[in-house]
Design an enzyme around this catalytic site. Sequence first.
Site, short mmCIF file in Angstrom:
data_model
loop_
_atom_site.label_atom_id
_atom_site.label_comp_id
_atom_site.label_asym_id
_atom_site.label_seq_id
_atom_site.Cartn_x
_atom_site.Cartn_y
_atom_site.Cartn_z
N ARG A 121 1.29 -1.14 -0.60
CA ARG A 121 -0.05 0.23 0.11
C ARG A 121 1.13 1.40 0.32
O ARG A 121 0.65 1.83 0.86
CB ARG A 121 -0.84 -0.74 1.52
CG ARG A 121 -1.77 -1.28 1.88
CD ARG A 121 -2.52 -1.94 0.03
NE ARG A 121 -4.27 -1.20 0.07
CZ ARG A 121 -5.05 -0.98 0.96
NH1 ARG A 121 -4.93 -2.32 1.59
NH2 ARG A 121 -5.75 -0.69 0.82
N GLN A 126 -0.31 2.00 -6.17
CA GLN A 126 -1.07 2.45 -5.75
C GLN A 126 -2.11 2.29 -7.05
O GLN A 126 -3.33 1.75 -6.99
CB GLN A 126 -1.64 4.17 -5.81
CG GLN A 126 -1.87 3.89 -4.49
CD GLN A 126 -2.02 5.69 -3.74
OE1 GLN A 126 -1.35 7.13 -4.70
NE2 GLN A 126 -2.35 6.45 -2.81
N ASP A 129 -3.44 -1.26 -7.00
CA ASP A 129 -3.39 -1.93 -5.80
C ASP A 129 -5.55 -2.33 -5.91
O ASP A 129 -6.53 -1.45 -5.29
CB ASP A 129 -3.36 -0.58 -4.88
CG ASP A 129 -4.10 -0.73 -3.24
OD1 ASP A 129 -4.48 -2.34 -2.60
OD2 ASP A 129 -4.05 -0.05 -2.35
N SER A 132 -7.24 -2.25 -3.26
CA SER A 132 -8.13 -0.23 -2.91
C SER A 132 -9.28 -0.62 -4.25
O SER A 132 -10.85 0.32 -4.34
CB SER A 132 -7.28 0.81 -3.33
OG SER A 132 -6.14 1.25 -1.83
N TYR A 227 -2.34 0.27 8.87
CA TYR A 227 -3.66 -0.68 8.46
C TYR A 227 -3.50 -0.25 10.68
O TYR A 227 -3.46 -0.61 11.59
CB TYR A 227 -3.17 -1.63 8.90
CG TYR A 227 -3.05 -2.03 7.98
CD1 TYR A 227 -4.40 -2.00 6.83
CD2 TYR A 227 -1.27 -2.50 6.51
CE1 TYR A 227 -3.94 -2.68 5.16
CE2 TYR A 227 -1.33 -2.49 5.06
CZ TYR A 227 -3.29 -2.65 4.62
OH TYR A 227 -2.56 -2.88 3.35
P1 NAD Z 1 -8.88 -3.20 5.65
O1 NAD Z 1 -10.40 -2.88 4.06
O2 NAD Z 1 -8.09 -4.03 6.09
O3 NAD Z 1 -9.84 -2.57 6.86
C1 NAD Z 1 -11.11 -1.79 7.09
C2 NAD Z 1 -10.82 -0.32 8.07
O4 NAD Z 1 -11.15 -1.10 9.12
C3 NAD Z 1 -9.80 0.25 8.29
O5 NAD Z 1 -9.43 1.70 8.01
C4 NAD Z 1 -9.44 0.09 9.93
O6 NAD Z 1 -8.68 0.72 10.50
C5 NAD Z 1 -10.99 -0.43 10.23
N1 NAD Z 1 -11.36 -1.46 11.36
C6 NAD Z 1 -10.26 -2.47 11.72
N2 NAD Z 1 -10.74 -2.82 13.20
C7 NAD Z 1 -11.66 -2.19 13.45
C8 NAD Z 1 -12.84 -2.36 14.63
N3 NAD Z 1 -12.26 -2.67 16.01
N4 NAD Z 1 -14.05 -0.97 15.27
C9 NAD Z 1 -13.68 -0.13 13.51
N5 NAD Z 1 -12.71 0.10 12.70
C10 NAD Z 1 -11.71 -1.41 12.59
O7 NAD Z 1 -8.42 -1.39 5.24
P2 NAD Z 1 -8.43 -0.21 3.48
O8 NAD Z 1 -9.63 -0.21 3.32
O9 NAD Z 1 -7.28 -1.78 2.97
O10 NAD Z 1 -7.45 0.44 4.45
C11 NAD Z 1 -6.81 0.45 5.33
C12 NAD Z 1 -5.26 1.39 5.35
O11 NAD Z 1 -4.58 1.35 4.31
C13 NAD Z 1 -5.31 2.73 6.16
O12 NAD Z 1 -4.74 3.43 6.45
C14 NAD Z 1 -5.65 3.19 4.46
O13 NAD Z 1 -5.26 4.52 3.84
C15 NAD Z 1 -4.77 2.09 3.89
N6 NAD Z 1 -4.16 2.57 2.23
C16 NAD Z 1 -3.11 3.13 1.85
C17 NAD Z 1 -2.90 2.91 0.40
C18 NAD Z 1 -1.78 3.60 -0.35
O14 NAD Z 1 -0.98 4.68 0.49
N7 NAD Z 1 -1.67 3.02 -1.32
C19 NAD Z 1 -3.86 2.55 -0.08
C20 NAD Z 1 -5.39 1.91 0.60
C21 NAD Z 1 -5.46 2.42 1.72
#
Ligand code: NAD
Length: 372
Positions: A121, A126, A129, A132, A227
């Site tokens: 990530r 990106q 990804d 996403s 994460y």
């Molecule tokens: P994910 O699908 O792994 O999880 C979904 C969400 O659930 C996350 O935001 C997590 O914090 C939340 N979560 C976990 N346990 C929880 C709980 N008990 N109660 C409430 N919420 C809870 O997440 P994702 O969409 O893959 O994204 C995760 C991270 O990756 C984020 O910080 C996002 O900004 C980052 N990200 C970065 C990039 C990049 O830089 N290229 C791209 C995508 C995502």
Amino acid sequence: MKIGVPRETAEGENRVALVPESVKSLLKREGVAIVVESGAGDAAGHPDAQYEEAGASVGSHADVLAADLLLHVAPLSAAEIGELKKGQYLISHLSPLTDAESNKALASAGTTALAMELIPRTTRAQAMDALSSQATAAGYAATLRAAQESGRFWGMLTTAAGTIRPVRVLVLGAGVAGLQAVATAKRLGAIVTGFDIRRAAWEQIASLGGRPLELDFIPDAEDEGGYARPLTDEENQQVRDAIDQNAARQDVIITTAAIPGRAAPTLITAAGVANMGPGSVILDLAAETGGNCELTEPGQTVVKDGVKIVGPKNLASELPGHASQLYAKNLENLLGLMITGEGNLTLDFEDDIIDAATITHDGEIRGERTAR
Ligand code: NAD
């Protein structure tokens, strides 16, 4: 080098790995040919003729299996892995952190397999990804499905027959899918609240017009990788109690909370469901990994205490046209790192993206997390 696109066989899978637009663009590369299995794009709105027009050949399952590189969407079944030939390349979703049997089978088949779930990530990765891009489709589809299941207008309406108040929606988990759900519910006119255990997500919820549920008795649970870390039992209990109480104020709850490589955390208990009014809806986007609601039944819609609990297993597949378009673009960008000027495949393990995503090569399972 020949790229093969098989027809997806997983139940309910409507996506296809390459859309005609990506075929056209990949074929601009020297030495590349593409064969698509007949009917592979039908469910995504791309009949065989469109692939032929784009320059691919359309063939049988056997024709596709003879390719040097296979592009897939859904993780392969044991039978599908059994059809791979030694030395073949495969790029697909592969559930590498939860499906040890497939990892082992891919290694013993001699496949060089790249798992789309393990694309880092990072900013550079990106455009590749798929977690996403597909979460974006899933969050959007989840909201539309919840709206339909609710049987209500979502925005405020003033009519000659009376005023309709907007629905109240709570989105749990504000990663890519959750933020898309917040944005889509707002566009439909709902009053939206969002919650995440990562504090950074609160600002993002607000920037989309949602109200963050600020449970500030929980310390920020973001790890070094960005994460969520798993909460302690005590923290989990505190979160569950707060959400069970908040549930009483909501007409719809969309849940998207996940911890990579683990079962989804339980955020709504049976008591929380009982607190909601009859006719309310819980749409559990985490159903496939166990569900965020204690009463979710994956793949089913159940009614408990008058509350409809919907547990779809593959929401991105409900938008097959655009989900496939984005996935195909992710693959195209990844292939940009793997196809040489002469059209041959190459793997550069010095490249952090290739290194992280390649889970099997030369008969071995690669990567510490995958091996574990
Ligand atoms: P994910 O699908 O792994 O999880 C979904 C969400 O659930 C996350 O935001 C997590 O914090 C939340 N979560 C976990 N346990 C929880 C709980 N008990 N109660 C409430 N919420 C809870 O997440 P994702 O969409 O893959 O994204 C995760 C991270 O990756 C984020 O910080 C996002 O900004 C980052 N990200 C970065 C990039 C990049 O830089 N290229 C791209 C995508 C995502």
